[in-house]
Write a protein that holds these residues in place. Structure first.
Motif, mmCIF file in Angstrom:
data_model
loop_
_atom_site.group_PDB
_atom_site.id
_atom_site.type_symbol
_atom_site.label_atom_id
_atom_site.label_comp_id
_atom_site.label_asym_id
_atom_site.label_seq_id
_atom_site.Cartn_x
_atom_site.Cartn_y
_atom_site.Cartn_z
ATOM 1 N N ALA A 18 10.598 4.731 -4.686
ATOM 2 C CA ALA A 18 10.574 4.810 -6.154
ATOM 3 C C ALA A 18 10.562 6.289 -6.528
ATOM 4 O O ALA A 18 10.159 7.141 -5.721
ATOM 5 N N LEU A 19 10.999 6.618 -7.732
ATOM 6 C CA LEU A 19 11.039 8.030 -8.140
ATOM 7 C C LEU A 19 9.651 8.652 -8.065
ATOM 8 O O LEU A 19 9.498 9.810 -7.724
ATOM 9 N N ALA A 20 8.624 7.870 -8.360
ATOM 10 C CA ALA A 20 7.259 8.400 -8.314
ATOM 11 C C ALA A 20 6.687 8.344 -6.895
ATOM 12 O O ALA A 20 5.509 8.565 -6.699
ATOM 13 N N GLY A 21 7.520 8.059 -5.921
ATOM 14 C CA GLY A 21 7.027 7.879 -4.546
ATOM 15 C C GLY A 21 6.727 6.410 -4.322
ATOM 16 O O GLY A 21 6.886 5.588 -5.223
ATOM 17 N N GLY A 22 6.273 6.042 -3.124
ATOM 18 C CA GLY A 22 6.001 4.629 -2.836
ATOM 19 C C GLY A 22 7.293 3.873 -2.616
ATOM 20 O O GLY A 22 8.362 4.469 -2.480
ATOM 21 N N SER A 23 7.190 2.546 -2.621
ATOM 22 C CA SER A 23 8.368 1.734 -2.306
ATOM 23 C C SER A 23 9.297 1.629 -3.510
ATOM 24 O O SER A 23 8.849 1.608 -4.662
ATOM 25 N N VAL A 24 10.575 1.531 -3.225
ATOM 26 C CA VAL A 24 11.557 1.369 -4.300
ATOM 27 C C VAL A 24 11.276 0.104 -5.117
ATOM 28 O O VAL A 24 11.625 0.008 -6.287
ATOM 29 N N LEU A 25 10.580 -0.867 -4.493
ATOM 30 C CA LEU A 25 10.311 -2.133 -5.189
ATOM 31 C C LEU A 25 9.057 -2.088 -6.063
ATOM 32 O O LEU A 25 8.794 -3.032 -6.822
ATOM 33 N N ASP A 26 8.291 -0.998 -5.981
ATOM 34 C CA ASP A 26 7.015 -0.951 -6.717
ATOM 35 C C ASP A 26 7.156 -1.272 -8.212
ATOM 36 O O ASP A 26 6.362 -2.053 -8.744
ATOM 37 N N PRO A 27 8.155 -0.691 -8.928
ATOM 38 C CA PRO A 27 8.251 -1.006 -10.362
ATOM 39 C C PRO A 27 8.460 -2.504 -10.619
ATOM 40 O O PRO A 27 8.015 -3.037 -11.632
ATOM 41 N N LEU A 28 9.110 -3.170 -9.680
ATOM 42 C CA LEU A 28 9.343 -4.605 -9.832
ATOM 43 C C LEU A 28 8.072 -5.383 -9.498
ATOM 44 O O LEU A 28 7.724 -6.366 -10.167
ATOM 45 N N ARG A 29 7.365 -4.893 -8.493
ATOM 46 C CA ARG A 29 6.124 -5.583 -8.081
ATOM 47 C C ARG A 29 5.074 -5.551 -9.198
ATOM 48 O O ARG A 29 4.211 -6.411 -9.256
ATOM 49 N N GLU A 30 5.180 -4.548 -10.077
ATOM 50 C CA GLU A 30 4.224 -4.485 -11.202
ATOM 51 C C GLU A 30 4.378 -5.688 -12.140
ATOM 52 O O GLU A 30 3.443 -6.069 -12.815
ATOM 53 N N VAL A 31 5.597 -6.232 -12.190
ATOM 54 C CA VAL A 31 5.835 -7.292 -13.188
ATOM 55 C C VAL A 31 6.223 -8.642 -12.581
ATOM 56 O O VAL A 31 6.355 -9.626 -13.309
ATOM 57 N N ALA A 32 6.455 -8.681 -11.276
ATOM 58 C CA ALA A 32 6.934 -9.939 -10.684
ATOM 59 C C ALA A 32 6.430 -10.085 -9.248
ATOM 60 O O ALA A 32 6.097 -9.094 -8.596
ATOM 61 N N ASP A 33 6.390 -11.325 -8.789
ATOM 62 C CA ASP A 33 6.106 -11.566 -7.376
ATOM 63 C C ASP A 33 7.424 -11.444 -6.628
ATOM 64 O O ASP A 33 8.376 -12.179 -6.912
ATOM 65 N N CYS A 34 7.472 -10.492 -5.721
ATOM 66 C CA CYS A 34 8.747 -10.190 -5.041
ATOM 67 C C CYS A 34 8.798 -10.833 -3.663
ATOM 68 O O CYS A 34 7.852 -10.712 -2.887
ATOM 69 N N HIS A 35 9.904 -11.470 -3.392
ATOM 70 C CA HIS A 35 10.123 -12.056 -2.064
ATOM 71 C C HIS A 35 11.394 -11.447 -1.507
ATOM 72 O O HIS A 35 12.465 -11.589 -2.106
#
Ligand code: GLV
Length: 334
Positions: A18-35
């Motif tokens: 992600a732009l802020a570091g961490g996983s690229v999926l983090d912004p999505l994980r904030e709002v959804a359950d990711c599989h």
């Protein structure tokens, strides 16, 4: 943990952070359950159907076939975000009918794809792959060290490049060609004016060009656009480059023209069926440069595509506008 979080299915591992570091999926994980699909290769029809049955969101790759049957089998699906600029793998009509918004990743891959198109153009013009093979296979020997007619190819400067499709990638290829001293002509279905490009009718572009580079999207109107007739309209010394979609070029007609000398060479990054079949006649032709659909394959570009696809899906699930949406009428309607 908030209740009723939407479920999102991600059909393959995505590169980058992600732009802020961490996983690229983090912004999505904030709002959804990711599989995230963790199987080998792409999920395939059955696995996609099973994974999507309960999902509101899909982040897919261009290898996933999202057809009407799949869309109809997924009652909760609201957002499809493709990690690609091309969306010919998605039935847009079926998605729109169901009110599903579809996002893609234009812009961030323009330069990488234009670079590859130009690299392929140079490789085919200067017979780079043939030269590489010649050295590796041990044909470069003392008695054939250098001779004036060795590996003669085509010049670029002063030649005409025909660009089919004058969207961002076509225009980026045109800018590169100007730097190589080429004249650029182009065709686009809208016949719009583009700086540095002489817009002509398609038969004129084909007849005048020494190089033809394909940059139209694959749609019903462009399927088979470069068929027997179009190839016959090209100069026998011309080189065809395709980094758009395989279905735009009739591969059988192209292989025949290349084998008979009706066309000098081709450089192809995309094919009607991928991977290219072992029995494809294109594999046996020395005047074809082949690449495995790698137009956008740079670290920076693929990471930017992944981030954009994640942001599109996040926005769609939150009911916000997508940064890039291919069926905005769905949002306007709702
Ligand atoms: C690549 O082919 C893409 O559509 O992004």
């Amino acid at each position: 943990m908030p209740q009723n979080r939407p479920r999102a299915f991600i059909s393959g591992a995505l590169p980058g952070r992600a732009l802020a570091g961490g996983s690229v999926l983090d912004p999505l994980r904030e709002v959804a359950d990711c599989h995230v699909w963790e199987g080998q290769g792409s999920p395939g029809e059955g696995a996609l159907r099973e994974a999507l049955h309960e999902s509101e969101g899909l982040l897919c790759l261009l290898t996933d076939r999202v057809d009407r049957a799949l869309i109809e089998a997924c009652p909760r699906l609201r957002v499809i975000s493709s990690c690609s600029v091309g969306v010919d793998h998605i039935d847009l009509g079926a998605a729109s009918e169901r009110g599903i918004v579809v996002g893609n990743t234009p812009g961030v891959l323009t330069d990488a794809t234009a670079d590859l198109a130009f690299g392929l153009l140079l490789a085919a013009a200067r017979r780079l792959v043939e030269g590489d093979r010649f050295v590796r296979e041990g044909h470069w020997r003392a008695e054939r060290r250098w001779y004036p007619s060795m590996f003669l190819g085509a010049d670029l400067s002063g030649k005409t490049l025909g660009v089919l499709g004058l969207g961002p990638i076509g225009r980026a290829v045109a800018r590169r060609a100007a730097g190589f001293g080429m004249r650029v002509v182009g065709w686009t279905r809208s016949m719009r004016e583009v700086e540095g490009v002489e817009t002509l009718a398609l038969p004129e572009v084909l007849a005048q060009s020494d190089f033809v580079s394909v940059h139209v999207a694959l749609a019903e109107e462009t399927r088979g656009l470069i068929g027997e007739k179009a190839i016959a309209a090209m100069k026998p010394t011309a080189i065809l480059i395709n980094t758009a979609r395989g279905g735009i070029v009739d591969e059988a007609a192209l292989a025949e023209a290349l084998a008979s000398g009706a066309l000098f060479a081709a450089a192809l990054d995309v094919f009607a069926d991928e991977p290219l079949a072992p029995e494809s006649p294109l594999r046996d032709l020395p005047n074809v440069v082949l690449a495995p659909h790698m137009g956008s394959a740079t670290h920076r570009t693929r990471e930017a595509m992944a981030r954009m696809a994640v942001e599109n899906l996040r926005a769609g699930l939150l009911g916000e506008p997508l940064a890039a949406c291919v069926n905005p009428e769905v949002i306007q309607r709702s």
